[in-house]
Design an enzyme around this catalytic site. Structure first.
Site, PDB file in Angstrom:
ATOM      1  N   SER A 178       0.868  -1.171  -0.105  1.00  0.00           N
ATOM      2  CA  SER A 178      -0.061  -0.080  -0.137  1.00  0.00           C
ATOM      3  C   SER A 178       0.735   1.159  -0.150  1.00  0.00           C
ATOM      4  CB  SER A 178      -0.767   0.005   1.032  1.00  0.00           C
ATOM      5  OG  SER A 178      -1.788   0.919   1.092  1.00  0.00           O
ATOM      6  N   ASP A 224      10.281   5.118  -9.927  1.00  0.00           N
ATOM      7  CA  ASP A 224       9.917   5.700 -11.471  1.00  0.00           C
ATOM      8  C   ASP A 224      10.558   6.913 -11.688  1.00  0.00           C
ATOM      9  OD1 ASP A 224       8.483   3.544 -11.548  1.00  0.00           O
ATOM     10  OD2 ASP A 224       6.473   4.353 -11.936  1.00  0.00           O
ATOM     11  N   LYS A 272      -0.460  -4.185  -3.486  1.00  0.00           N
ATOM     12  CA  LYS A 272      -1.699  -3.611  -3.019  1.00  0.00           C
ATOM     13  C   LYS A 272      -1.866  -2.256  -3.908  1.00  0.00           C
ATOM     14  CE  LYS A 272      -4.835  -2.383   0.551  1.00  0.00           C
ATOM     15  NZ  LYS A 272      -4.975  -1.014   0.022  1.00  0.00           N
TER      16      LYS A 272
END
Length: 523
Positions: free
Chosen positions: A298, A309, A323
């Site tokens: 999460s 990224d 998740k």
């Protein structure tokens, strides 16, 4: 029996069978069946069924039980993370993330069927009353909790209670039994488990959850490490199952340049919302390594995904949980709630890391073991249709967690049969407690790693443990097995004993890192 009687009996039997198999209501053989509008629109069918249960069920109905069961089943049909929380579960869940709770202010462990105080929270009710690390808790009020295999979560519930109320704790200290009347109060719950310098330039922060106080705690910890010369931060999110979304945003913002994308949310009834860094973060120039494993989920994955990224840092460890869903709470007047999935979160490259909703979803981690993923990077199941690019052009994958840049396998080869036997009997934890009993005064005064290291070396932790295991648990190792076990066992023993010093968990993690391959890979 007449033909009419036979026909009536047969009809009755068929009616019962049809009623069981087809869940139809049979009022009586002489009554005409009434057909109700079972249209699924506007959830009418569910309401009709519950109305019929209330009006016609053979016995008195526990409405609360049936309603809760219906709600739980309905949400379970949606996704694994849309859940119903009865009042007690809701309170426990929110207390865990709130940053404080009502209680007496101790941290304890149960190494041998008796709760032993590990830490007394400074300024809390227990410290004011006089409890000390090493005290063994015998009773809570009139309830005996020592030596009776009393569940640890039940111990916690008995000690917790509304601030201002009193609880009597009976402890054993040395050979004396001492009662303490403690008035419960507000106890701070920390999410930063440890914060220290590994070497002259590398700092370490262990974050257990994303609670209401996460950003402030991490900021304070990081500021202290920067003052000590930190140029490289090892940020440990292993076993961090997440928490508040806004805290993940604030932490990501600490490391990213202005305008850098952090995450975006989108769902059928939620328009896309993008979140970007504001460029005011205090750690933008600090080298960063983020540690994750199969239990990092999460908010941990939001943070790790943003760092990966943007090519801002290195992700080290094993594939995260997977998740990628956002839950929104809906509260009811009876103090229960549902947490309903309303959107998916997407990392800056556009990937959603939610793993598939398989029938054996809850056993996914076990499957990873069985498939060899924990031991071999090439065994990681990659969805080749979910290919994305980082800011710098590196390939990353969606559809099943964050795959680390540096994979560190789970090493089970170090666990010798001797080590496993000791683990099964929690010999190490009981040994640490015995060492504290023996060296209570000296251990309690140690407040530096140098002093602790010298103390642990002087008392010969390894030799004392070998004798303790043989005498108390009849666990004996040959010389060759002992020499094979010691490099893996000794850091654990030193960490467990060191936890009883003034440095608490900081000492534990600092000493335990000596056997931590993931940290070694990060530095």
């Amino acid at each position: 029996m007449t033909e009419k009687d036979k026909f009536t009996s047969l009809a009755t039997v068929l009616g019962i069978v049809i009623g069981v198999l087809g869940t139809c209501l049979v009022y009586s053989l002489v009554q005409k069946y009434s057909r109700m509008d079972g249209n699924y629109s506007q959830w009418r069918k569910l309401n009709l069924i519950l109305e019929q249960v209330e009006k016609n069920y053979v016995d008195e109905v526990d409405v609360k039980k049936v309603t809760d069961a219906a709600v739980e089943a309905s949400l379970a049909a949606l996704d694994p993370h849309s859940v119903y929380l009865p009042p007690v579960e809701l309170e426990e869940s929110e207390t865990e993330l709130a940053g404080n709770f009502d209680g007496i202010g101790i941290q304890f462990n149960v190494p041998n069927d008796t709760a032993i105080v590990l830490e007394v929270i400074p300024g809390g009710p227990s410290e004011k009353a006089g409890l000390q690390p090493g005290d063994r808790i015998l009773k809570v009020d009139s309830c005996n909790i020592a030596g009776v295999r009393f569940p640890q979560d039940s111990m916690v519930r008995r000690m917790k209670g509304k601030a201002g109320t009193e609880v009597r704790i009976l402890v054993k200290r040395d050979n004396a039994e001492i009662p303490f009347d403690i008035k419960r109060g507000k106890i701070p719950v920390h999410c930063v488990d440890a914060s220290f310098m590994i070497n002259d330039t590398t700092g370490y922060i262990k974050l257990s959850k994303f609670s209401r106080t996460t950003y402030k705690e991490v900021s304070d910890a990081a500021s202290g490490l920067v003052d000590k010369g930190m140029k490289h931060l090892v940020f440990d999110l292993r076993d961090n199952t997440g928490g508040y979304f806004d805290q993940a945003l604030l932490l990501s913002d600490m490391f990213l340049k202005k305008g850098a994308p952090i995450v975006y949310l989108q769902g059928l009834h939620r328009k896309r919302e993008d979140y970007n860094a504001d460029g005011k973060g205090m750690l933008q120039d600090i080298k960063l390594s983020v540690l994750i494993n199969e239990n990092s989920a999460s908010s941990s994955e939001i943070f790790a995904g943003a760092i990966q990224d943007n090519d801002r840092g290195e992700i080290v460890g094993r594939r995260s949980f997977g998740k990628g869903l956002v839950q929104e709470p809906v509260y009811f007047t009876d103090k229960s709630a549902i947490r309903l999935t309303v959107a998916r979160f997407h990392t800056p490259s556009g990937r959603c890391i939610q793993k598939p909703y398989s029938d054996d979803y809850q056993y996914d981690i076990y499957k990873r073991y069985a498939d060899g993923e924990m031991f071999d990077r090439d065994s990681i199941k990659i969805d080749s249709s979910e290919v994305y690019k980082t800011l710098g052009g590196r390939t990353v994958y969606g559809g099943g967690g964050i795959i680390p840049d540096v994979f560190v396998p789970l090493d089970t080869t170090k666990a010798t049969p001797y080590f496993v036997r000791c683990n099964k009997k929690t010999t190490q934890m009981r040994f640490a407690s015995a060492m504290f009993d023996r060296y209570r005064r000296e251990l309690s005064s140690i407040d530096s790693y140098e002093s602790l290291d010298a103390f642990l070396t002087r008392i010969d932790v390894a030799g004392k443990f070998r004798a303790y295991a043989a005498e108390n648990d009849k666990i004996v190792a040959s010389q060759s097995e002992w020499e094979e076990t010691l490099p893996y066992l000794l850091p654990q023993l030193r960490a467990l004993v060191g936890r009883y010093s003034k440095m608490g968990d900081n000492a534990f993690y600092r000493l335990y890192l000596e056997m931590d391959d993931v940290v070694k890979a990060a530095i």
